[in-house]
Design a protein around this motif. Structure first.
Motif, PDB file in Angstrom:
ATOM      1  N   ARG A   1       0.647  -1.073  -0.072  1.00  0.00           N
ATOM      2  CA  ARG A   1       0.083   0.053   0.110  1.00  0.00           C
ATOM      3  C   ARG A   1       0.803   1.458   0.147  1.00  0.00           C
ATOM      4  NH1 ARG A   1      -2.210   1.488   5.833  1.00  0.00           N
ATOM      5  NH2 ARG A   1      -0.754   0.488   7.119  1.00  0.00           N
TER       6      ARG A   1
ATOM      7  N   ASP B   1      -8.479   1.695  -2.403  1.00  0.00           N
ATOM      8  CA  ASP B   1      -8.394   1.217  -0.977  1.00  0.00           C
ATOM      9  C   ASP B   1      -7.010   1.012  -0.460  1.00  0.00           C
ATOM     10  OD1 ASP B   1     -11.115   1.944  -0.420  1.00  0.00           O
ATOM     11  OD2 ASP B   1     -11.544   0.472  -1.920  1.00  0.00           O
TER      12      ASP B   1
ATOM     13  N   ASP C   1      -3.582   5.036   1.446  1.00  0.00           N
ATOM     14  CA  ASP C   1      -4.170   5.732   2.558  1.00  0.00           C
ATOM     15  C   ASP C   1      -3.622   7.034   2.880  1.00  0.00           C
ATOM     16  OD1 ASP C   1      -5.693   3.391   3.471  1.00  0.00           O
ATOM     17  OD2 ASP C   1      -3.945   2.429   4.509  1.00  0.00           O
TER      18      ASP C   1
ATOM     19  N   TYR D   1     -12.927   9.192  -1.842  1.00  0.00           N
ATOM     20  CA  TYR D   1     -12.548   7.779  -1.874  1.00  0.00           C
ATOM     21  C   TYR D   1     -13.853   7.287  -2.579  1.00  0.00           C
ATOM     22  CZ  TYR D   1      -8.503   7.068   0.957  1.00  0.00           C
ATOM     23  OH  TYR D   1      -7.085   7.000   1.508  1.00  0.00           O
TER      24      TYR D   1
ATOM     25  N   ARG E   1     -13.818   5.390  -6.328  1.00  0.00           N
ATOM     26  CA  ARG E   1     -14.237   3.883  -6.183  1.00  0.00           C
ATOM     27  C   ARG E   1     -15.288   3.789  -7.331  1.00  0.00           C
ATOM     28  NH1 ARG E   1     -15.110   4.223  -0.442  1.00  0.00           N
ATOM     29  NH2 ARG E   1     -13.076   3.520   0.674  1.00  0.00           N
TER      30      ARG E   1
END
Ligand code: MG
Length: 395
Positions: free
Chosen positions: A172, A236, A239, A314, A318
């Motif tokens: 990530r 996702d 971060d 976010y 998405r």
């Protein structure tokens, strides 16, 4: 870098990215660069002095009416052009190797595609095109041998951390955010925030639009979508952590649990210079980073309830399709209205969220035309939201 001068074009040369890029080029050595094109919007006298210094072959101004003024101040060796076509022409100029896109907003989309279509390397500080049409941009680069180098500090930091690592070793990305001037405040406290307060960024000196976007955390949200695109990773797996010292510019976590972080002074000349010298590095005149003096680095969770623009990014990321485009368009209108004191600080989120809800296009895989249509539609929707809200305010 080899000994041949790099042929460089700078879009948005009088803005903070453009000026910093020219400063980096001075440091690296004037004879290492030939400037092919410069473009600017309003600051004509600054543009003229840059053009007299760097002698570009092309200068592009936003407004046709400014052409004569600029032409009169420059030598005959510089061709002066204007408008969207001027910008697109210099972005795709034959002789250029590197196009630095320091434009602000969606206006950078078409010139970016043109440059990549012509096989150029594009240094991107302009995140809106990547948020709006990241898939199209990557596809254009891949098909025509173009390349994108991230210039903004966070994606540039991620890029540096990933050097020498396989794409599939990445677990990530952790983007850092300063938190802006209202970190730790509640919505109630932010109701009456003025544009002047929002423009007082704690760590970075930037243009007005991006400074307001940093105060709402919208800028960080855009960077989440941008990073997901640039590094081919799910949204996702990107971060955000609030890091008020702005010393760690971003981090990556690998599958084996190792982390790499990029640390440095909060100075845009660092990422820009790396883009121009990579994979090599060259000394700078920046004061050295003194970690002992800084003493401690802090990391905290962003407050999504108080700063809902980040959460919205976010959701929009998405959803994909034209939603990121709608958000870019709405935010341009909303921030402008806030800067003109026509709406309040918290209204920026309301407008952005409303426009995304009301967008008519749900195409998952939009064409360039779809993106441009959604952009226009969302701007109109946002203007009517601003109109409504400012009427309420006046009452
Ligand atoms: Mg940034």
């Amino acid at each position: 870098m080899n000994n041949e001068p790099s042929n460089i074009t700078i879009l948005g040369c009088t803005g903070s990215i453009g000026e910093t890029t020219l400063g980096v080029m001075e440091t690296l050595g004037v004879d290492r660069f030939q400037v092919i094109g410069l473009s600017a919007g309003q600051q004509l006298d600054k543009l003229i002095s840059q053009a007299l210094r760097w002698r570009p072959k092309f200068v592009s101004v936003a407004e046709e009416r400014d052409e004569a003024y600029v032409r009169g101040a420059l030598t005959e060796n510089t061709k002066v052009i204007s408008g969207e076509n001027g910008l697109r022409e210099i972005a795709a100029q034959n002789e250029t190797d590197i196009v630095v896109n320091g434009l602000v907003g969606a206006v950078g989309l078409l010139p970016t595609l043109d440059a990549l279509c012509a096989g150029k390397t594009v240094g991107m500080a302009n995140k809106e095109p990547l948020v709006m049409a990241g898939g199209l941009i990557l596809e254009t680069a891949r098909r025509h041998g173009g390349r994108i180098l991230p210039l903004d500090s966070e994606p540039n930091a991620v890029w540096q951390c990933l050097q020498g690592h396989d794409e599939d070793s990445l677990k990530r990305i952790m983007l850092t955010a300063s938190g802006g001037p209202f970190r730790g405040q509640t919505k109630d406290q932010m109701v009456a925030v003025t544009s002047k307060e929002a423009l007082a960024h704690p760590t970075w000196q930037m243009g007005e639009k991006i400074t307001v976007d940093s105060a709402t955390l919208m800028n960080k949200g855009f960077e989440v979508i941008e990073a997901s695109c640039l590094f081919s990773i799910s949204i996702d797996q990107v971060d955000v952590v609030v890091h008020r010292e702005s010393i760690v510019h971003s981090m990556v976590e690998f599958k084996d649990g190792s982390w790499l972080a990029h640390l440095g002074k909060t100075d845009m000349s660092l990422p820009i210079q790396y883009a121009l010298t990579h994979p090599g590095r060259q000394a700078t005149s920046l004061e050295a980073l003194d970690l002992v003096k800084i003493g401690a680095l802090h990391f905290e969770e962003p407050d999504l309830a108080e700063f809902p623009c980040l959460q919205l990014c976010y959701e929009v990321g998405r959803a994909g399709g034209c939603f990121p485009t709608a958000l870019i368009a709405a935010d341009e209108i909303a921030v402008q209205a806030f800067l003109e004191d026509r709406i309040g600080f918290l209204d920026i989120f309301e407008i952005n969220s409303d426009v995304c809800d009301r967008l008519s296009s749900f195409d998952k895989d939009p064409s360039l035309e779809d993106v441009l249509d959604a952009y226009r539609e969302a701007r109109e929707l946002a203007k009517s939201c601003v109109h409504e809200l400012s009427r309420h305010r006046r009452r």
